[in-house]
Motif scaffolding. Structure first.
Motif, PDB file in Angstrom:
ATOM      1  N   MET A   1      90.084 -35.782  56.182  1.00 63.26           N
ATOM      2  CA  MET A   1      91.027 -36.857  55.942  1.00 63.26           C
ATOM      3  C   MET A   1      92.441 -36.287  55.865  1.00 63.26           C
ATOM      4  SD  MET A   1      91.176 -39.643  52.852  1.00 63.26           S
ATOM      5  CE  MET A   1      90.036 -40.708  53.732  1.00 63.26           C
ATOM      6  N   ALA A   2      93.357 -36.972  56.538  1.00 67.07           N
ATOM      7  CA  ALA A   2      94.750 -36.538  56.531  1.00 67.07           C
ATOM      8  C   ALA A   2      95.528 -37.337  55.491  1.00 67.07           C
ATOM      9  CB  ALA A   2      95.375 -36.733  57.908  1.00 67.07           C
ATOM     10  N   ALA A   3      96.570 -36.712  54.921  1.00 68.77           N
ATOM     11  CA  ALA A   3      97.495 -37.365  53.984  1.00 68.77           C
ATOM     12  C   ALA A   3      96.768 -38.017  52.821  1.00 68.77           C
ATOM     13  CB  ALA A   3      98.349 -38.403  54.721  1.00 68.77           C
ATOM     14  N   ALA A   4      95.852 -37.258  52.192  1.00 72.60           N
ATOM     15  CA  ALA A   4      95.110 -37.787  51.043  1.00 72.60           C
ATOM     16  C   ALA A   4      96.032 -37.980  49.848  1.00 72.60           C
ATOM     17  CB  ALA A   4      93.986 -36.829  50.673  1.00 72.60           C
ATOM     18  N   ASN A   5      95.778 -39.033  49.077  1.00 68.64           N
ATOM     19  CA  ASN A   5      96.598 -39.335  47.904  1.00 68.64           C
ATOM     20  C   ASN A   5      96.033 -38.578  46.704  1.00 68.64           C
ATOM     21  OD1 ASN A   5      98.137 -40.400  45.867  1.00 68.64           O
ATOM     22  ND2 ASN A   5      97.818 -42.542  46.443  1.00 68.64           N
ATOM     23  N   THR A   6      96.473 -37.346  46.520  1.00 61.68           N
ATOM     24  CA  THR A   6      95.936 -36.498  45.463  1.00 61.68           C
ATOM     25  C   THR A   6      96.518 -36.837  44.096  1.00 61.68           C
ATOM     26  OG1 THR A   6      97.648 -34.841  45.920  1.00 61.68           O
ATOM     27  CG2 THR A   6      95.531 -34.581  47.035  1.00 61.68           C
ATOM     28  N   SER A   7      97.522 -37.717  44.029  1.00 58.85           N
ATOM     29  CA  SER A   7      98.146 -38.042  42.753  1.00 58.85           C
ATOM     30  C   SER A   7      97.291 -38.980  41.917  1.00 58.85           C
ATOM     31  CB  SER A   7      99.529 -38.663  42.990  1.00 58.85           C
ATOM     32  OG  SER A   7      99.401 -39.902  43.675  1.00 58.85           O
TER      33      SER A   7
END
Length: 235
Positions: A1-7
């Motif tokens: 997955m690209a640009a995962a929202n890790t926040s």
């Protein structure tokens, strides 16, 4: 997955997927599928197969996976976007989509009194379509422009949550000089949004201008080219 929202700690996308490798000799695919749903998130961005295919089998020309130093991979992904609510969407892309062209000839154009004219229904990508023409304009083009739209012929027949992704071109043909007036766009069509086009497609003064060829002996020809690329359905 690209640009995962890790926040977001509890953020994630649940998906079932299949990976493909093309046998270029036969046109068939070698398919590997995860049997269980996987959760992609900030701490786990990828899922797959450590032993997808042996290098020997991959390199053997008789298998057709590697031809002229070229290989072809593919994937199908079925995503549940809102896991907690049980909602999701399945996208099916059309392999080798076919463009369909429909020409609509309108005679006695200046005598048309209807606010909107509909072409005969035509089919493209297993969907029924029609061209909508407003001789005196619609919305912001009212009174100054001809308005032109592509529309689903029977949007209420679509299953709930279904969407049709298509690109299309609409033209008013110049019957004298072949300098056609056209617009081109892609759009997700649905029951809630069954039409797409231009309220200001062409000015009425330019349409009727002598020598332009858009109105020849009070006849106007409209052309639509429609290509359906994919269909999304609710899970």
């Amino acid at each position: 997955m690209a640009a995962a929202n890790t926040s977001q700690i509890f953020w994630g996308v649940h998906a079932v997927f299949r990976l493909f490798l093309l046998d270029q000799n036969t046109g068939n695919y070698l398919v590997f599928q995860e049997q269980t749903e996987r959760r992609f998130h900030g701490m786990k961005l990828d899922w797959g197969f450590d032993k997808f295919l042996s290098l020997k089998a991959f390199s053997e020309s008789a298998n057709g996976f590697l031809m002229d130093d070229t290989c072809v991979f593919g994937v199908e992904v079925f995503v549940s976007k809102e896991r907690s609510m049980g909602k999701g969407e399945c996208l099916s892309m059309v392999k080798d989509p076919v463009m369909y062209k429909h020409v609509w000839k309108i005679d006695s154009f200046s005598k048309m009194v209807a606010e909107c004219l509909d072409s005969k229904t035509f089919s493209s990508g297993d969907q029924n379509w029609k061209i909508q023409l407003y001789p005196k304009g619609k919305g912001s083009g009212m009174g100054s422009h001809l308005s032109l739209f592509l529309a689903l012929a029977d949007p209420k027949s679509l299953p709930p949550g279904s969407k049709i992704y298509a690109d299309f071109t609409l033209r008013i043909l110049d019957l004298m000089n072949s300098r056609h007036q056209y617009g081109k766009v892609n759009f997700w069509f649905s029951a809630a949004n069954p039409e797409r086009g231009w309220q200001k497609f062409i000015t009425l003064s330019f349409l009727s201008q002598a020598g332009m060829g858009f109105l020849l002996k009070d006849t106007c020809s409209v052309e639509a080219e429609v290509t359906v690329h994919g269909i999304a359905t609710a899970l």
